[in-house]
Design a protein around this motif. Structure first.
Motif, short mmCIF file in Angstrom:
data_model
loop_
_atom_site.label_atom_id
_atom_site.label_comp_id
_atom_site.label_asym_id
_atom_site.label_seq_id
_atom_site.Cartn_x
_atom_site.Cartn_y
_atom_site.Cartn_z
N GLU A 183 0.80 -1.22 0.00
CA GLU A 183 0.00 0.00 0.00
C GLU A 183 0.84 1.27 0.00
O GLU A 183 0.32 2.37 -0.21
CB GLU A 183 -0.95 0.01 1.20
CG GLU A 183 -0.29 -0.06 2.55
CD GLU A 183 -0.09 -1.48 3.06
OE1 GLU A 183 0.07 -1.65 4.29
OE2 GLU A 183 -0.11 -2.41 2.23
N ALA A 184 2.15 1.12 0.19
CA ALA A 184 3.04 2.29 0.19
C ALA A 184 3.82 2.40 -1.12
O ALA A 184 4.74 3.22 -1.20
CB ALA A 184 4.00 2.20 1.36
N CYS A 185 3.43 1.62 -2.13
CA CYS A 185 4.18 1.60 -3.39
C CYS A 185 3.31 2.04 -4.57
O CYS A 185 2.09 1.89 -4.56
CB CYS A 185 4.70 0.20 -3.68
SG CYS A 185 6.09 -0.26 -2.65
N VAL A 186 3.98 2.56 -5.58
CA VAL A 186 3.35 2.89 -6.85
C VAL A 186 4.08 2.13 -7.95
O VAL A 186 5.32 2.09 -7.96
CB VAL A 186 3.41 4.41 -7.14
CG1 VAL A 186 2.84 4.72 -8.52
CG2 VAL A 186 2.64 5.18 -6.07
N ALA A 187 3.31 1.52 -8.84
CA ALA A 187 3.88 0.75 -9.95
C ALA A 187 3.57 1.43 -11.27
O ALA A 187 2.50 2.01 -11.45
CB ALA A 187 3.33 -0.67 -9.95
N PHE A 188 4.50 1.30 -12.22
CA PHE A 188 4.33 1.84 -13.56
C PHE A 188 4.31 0.69 -14.55
O PHE A 188 5.25 -0.10 -14.62
CB PHE A 188 5.46 2.81 -13.90
CG PHE A 188 5.47 4.04 -13.04
CD1 PHE A 188 4.80 5.18 -13.44
CD2 PHE A 188 6.13 4.04 -11.81
CE1 PHE A 188 4.79 6.32 -12.65
CE2 PHE A 188 6.13 5.17 -11.00
CZ PHE A 188 5.45 6.32 -11.42
#
Length: 244
Positions: A183-188
């Motif tokens: 929940e603390a990550c962003v993926a591209f």
């Protein structure tokens, strides 16, 4: 591009790390792959490869090239009025040869704004990872070629996990190596299967479609970008906040 609006009354959720798909997000191997598949399609009597079909059924999909081979074999059989002389193994060998022509330094380029975005995020102390459906040798080759190896705390490929995207295994392993919660990550990601993998792992998903796939529906992503030029820690925090 989806614009993330700033809400002065809410505090943006912190982001602990960013995870990047590789092919189509860091490097443009998608267009060279399309060139190779198009050449195969012409050589084996299929005419011009329908790009929209390729983008939907082949690009970034599990068992994608098997779908291409099946289409070519079916068309060859129908046009001959009998069993085709082409074989799946022969198509695979020829595609391998065409990849040797097109997946080269002359054709595989960095995607726009990649270096700038990685520089900005690293300068802010944000750990970065690769989560790729490609093999480790391929990923390492291009990271070295473009001098990007030092940007990534973790590099996870299909060699490291039991199942490819859309299975979330590669993202779960990347999260484990980074030591941060999903929940603390962003993926591209650029493909539907990649976005599904990131979503299944519980990560906020940003779609960065390539020119060949921009017409596809990316509405299930938390944000959609034309390229990585707007990506900063503040932007990540905003997209993370609006996603939860």
């Amino acid at each position: 591009m989806v614009t993330i609006e700033h809400d002065c009354e809410r505090t943006a959720a912190p982001v602990a790390a960013a995870i990047f798909d590789f092919d189509g997000v860091i490097i443009d191997s998608v267009h060279p792959d399309l060139l190779a598949c198009s050449a195969l399609y012409r050589e084996y009597g299929g005419g011009e490869l329908p790009v929209e079909w390729w983008a939907q059924e082949v690009c970034g999909q599990p068992d994608s090239y098997e779908r291409l081979f099946s289409r070519l074999l079916a068309q060859a059989s129908a046009s001959a009025g009998a069993a085709s002389q082409h074989t799946r193994a022969g198509l695979r060998r020829r595609l391998d040869e065409l990849w040797e022509v097109y997946l080269t330094e002359d054709h595989v380029r960095l995607m726009p704004a990649v270096e700038e975005a990685l520089d900005t995020l690293r300068a802010a102390g944000l750990p970065l990872a690769i989560a790729s459906a490609s093999n480790g040798r391929w990923v390492a080759r291009w990271l070295r070629h473009y001098g990007l190896t030092q940007f990534f705390t973790a590099v996870v490929t299909c060699d490291d996990v039991p199942a490819k995207k859309p299975d979330p295994a590669v993202y779960l392993e990347a999260l484990h190596r980074l030591g941060v919660p999903a929940e603390a990550c962003v993926a591209f990601e650029d493909s539907h299967s990649g976005m599904a993998a990131a979503r299944a792992a519980g990560v906020t998903v940003v779609a960065v479609p390539t020119p060949a796939t921009r017409f596809l529906d990316h509405s299930h992503a938390d944000a959609v970008l034309d390229d990585l030029s707007v990506v900063t820690p503040r932007w990540l925090a905003e997209v993370r906040r609006t996603a939860w």
